[in-house]
Write an enzyme that holds these catalytic residues in place. Structure first.
Site, PDB file in Angstrom:
ATOM      1  N   ASP A 271       0.601  -1.565  -0.081  1.00 30.76           N
ATOM      2  CA  ASP A 271      -0.132  -0.040   0.002  1.00 30.76           C
ATOM      3  C   ASP A 271       1.147   1.401  -0.204  1.00 30.76           C
ATOM      4  OD1 ASP A 271      -3.249   0.025   1.022  1.00 30.76           O
ATOM      5  OD2 ASP A 271      -2.402   1.682   0.670  1.00 30.76           O
TER       6      ASP A 271
ATOM      7  N   ASP B 227      -7.772  -3.765  -5.705  1.00 32.01           N
ATOM      8  CA  ASP B 227      -9.144  -3.400  -4.305  1.00 32.01           C
ATOM      9  C   ASP B 227      -8.381  -1.800  -4.758  1.00 32.01           C
ATOM     10  OD1 ASP B 227     -11.273  -2.628  -3.660  1.00 32.01           O
ATOM     11  OD2 ASP B 227     -10.721  -3.355  -1.525  1.00 32.01           O
TER      12      ASP B 227
ATOM     13  N   CYS C  40     -15.297  -0.377  -4.041  1.00 32.92           N
ATOM     14  CA  CYS C  40     -16.639  -0.371  -3.219  1.00 32.92           C
ATOM     15  C   CYS C  40     -17.077   0.952  -4.355  1.00 32.92           C
ATOM     16  CB  CYS C  40     -16.111  -0.145  -2.166  1.00 32.92           C
ATOM     17  SG  CYS C  40     -15.096   1.178  -1.064  1.00 32.92           S
TER      18      CYS C  40
ATOM     19  N   ASP D  88       4.458   3.659  -4.100  1.00 33.21           N
ATOM     20  CA  ASP D  88       3.215   4.009  -4.408  1.00 33.21           C
ATOM     21  C   ASP D  88       3.155   3.756  -6.662  1.00 33.21           C
ATOM     22  OD1 ASP D  88       1.746   6.112  -5.489  1.00 33.21           O
ATOM     23  OD2 ASP D  88       3.700   8.083  -5.683  1.00 33.21           O
TER      24      ASP D  88
END
Length: 386
Positions: free
Chosen positions: A239, A287, A340, A266
């Site tokens: 991440d 995700d 999402c 990154d």
């Protein structure tokens, strides 16, 4: 001034001063800290009024006063009698237990009336009317049970008198306010994970020895789901910030997971110059950073502060990240692209872009309509590299 009038006045004060720069629950904590004379019941009632106000989205933005919208939000969101509603609008309190469609009919709200401000931007497979109605219902809290502990967890929930619904062999729905960690103290027994997020696992199909990369791993929920399916995969998680990876380490430790690699990356920068530039993966989970619009049933304040131009900003970010990481995917390998979001620009349009520009081909997946099950709505598609 009565207690009920004080509640309305406090809710109005919060709404007027809130600018969306913080999540609403953080802002409320600060507000109540500045007003310590309010008891727990007062804080709970006022918070509920504020959230119910924001659940109205676009409804009556110009036509009704703030106080009236607060009361109408209470009417549409509550399912049992309300003393506050009885005080101000007894004729509404008489009908508060009706189904939401009947309450909307009673108020003269037609199917074409939208709560969600960006209905025209929805993915094609989203049922617009059902999605709009879902904002009047608080989503559930979901846990995914692990290590065959579902029966034991159900027994403890029964003993504690906590309402629950078992969904399949490893999912339990609970009231959103449930403090599950006070009932089930061993965190290796379960993961808090939305029901729709759990369904993403149907796209994984992992095999022992495969190289997997969870590229935007956040706190690691998808990775834990993957490892529970197949502990024998070789996993790299990454991440953009070290603090995020540190939180992942803690969650993995509580879940009993030790065998994995991690790196801070990154992904808007070219991966061909990164520390893993020579690695090639069988499968990559992305995700992607997104609007989060599929989760706004939990954070309805976002409907009032999000702007449509932000959708394009997220889409461009998603396309850039996805295009970068595909370079580290083996031929015949798969990318599981997840958001999402309920916006087609972040979902189907990004998939179309990847098929055109990155040599990927869609295999399976699509919209996960969580609004039908008091869950978040998501989008998840598996693409194969040609």
């Amino acid at each position: 001034m009565t207690r009920w009038e004080n509640y309305i006045a406090s809710a109005e004060k919060i709404i007027v001063s809130y600018d969306g720069s913080l999540p609403l629950h953080h802002f409320l904590k600060g507000f109540f800290k500045q007003h310590p004379y309010m008891g727990s019941r007062d804080r709970r009632q006022i918070s509920q009024l504020v959230y119910q106000y924001y659940r109205l989205g676009h409804l009556w933005q110009q036509e009704k006063s703030m106080a009236e919208r607060i009361l109408l939000g209470t009417f549409l969101c509550e399912t049992t009698g309300s003393d506050l509603l009885q005080f101000f609008r007894p004729e509404l309190n008489e009908k508060v237990s009706l189904p939401i469609t009947d309450k909307l009919d009673f108020l003269g709200i037609t199917a074409a009336t939208t709560v969600f401000p960006f209905t025209a931007a929805l993915s094609a497979d989203i049922d617009s009317a059902a999605f709009n109605r879902s904002f009047f219902i608080q989503p559930d809290l979901f846990i995914r049970t692990r290590h065959n502990r579902q029966s034991a967890i159900l027994r403890q929930l029964e003993k504690a008198g906590i309402a629950h619904t078992a969904i399949g062999e490893d999912t339990i729905a609970l009231p959103n306010s449930t403090k599950i960690d006070t009932v089930i103290t061993d965190k290796s027994w379960y993961e808090i994970q939305d029901a729709s997020s759990q369904k993403v696992g149907a796209l994984f199909h992992p095999k022992a020895g495969e190289l997997w990369w969870d590229s935007c791993a956040a706190s690691g929920g998808k990775s834990i789901l993957l490892l529970d399916q197949q502990p024998g995969v070789k996993l790299l998680v990454s991440d953009v910030r070290a603090s995020i990876i540190q939180n992942l380490h803690q969650r993995f430790k509580e879940a009993g997971i030790r065998q994995y690699e991690s790196i801070v990356m990154d992904l808007t920068a070219p991966v061909t110059t990164s520390a893993i530039k020579d690695r090639r993966f069988d499968h990559i989970i992305l995700d992607a950073p997104c609007s989060g619009s599929g989760t706004w049933g939990r954070t309805p304040e976002n409907m009032s502060f999000f702007t449509e131009k932000q959708i394009t900003t997220y889409q461009q970010l998603q396309q850039k990240i996805a295009s970068n990481i595909v370079h580290l995917l083996k031929p015949g390998g798969t990318l599981v692209y997840i958001t999402c979001s309920v916006f087609h620009q972040e979902n189907e349009d990004v998939v179309t872009f990847l098929e055109k520009e990155s040599g990927l081909k869609r295999q399976e997946g699509g919209v996960i309509a969580g609004y039908e099950h008091r869950a978040d709505s998501m989008f998840a598609v598996k693409l194969i590299k040609q």
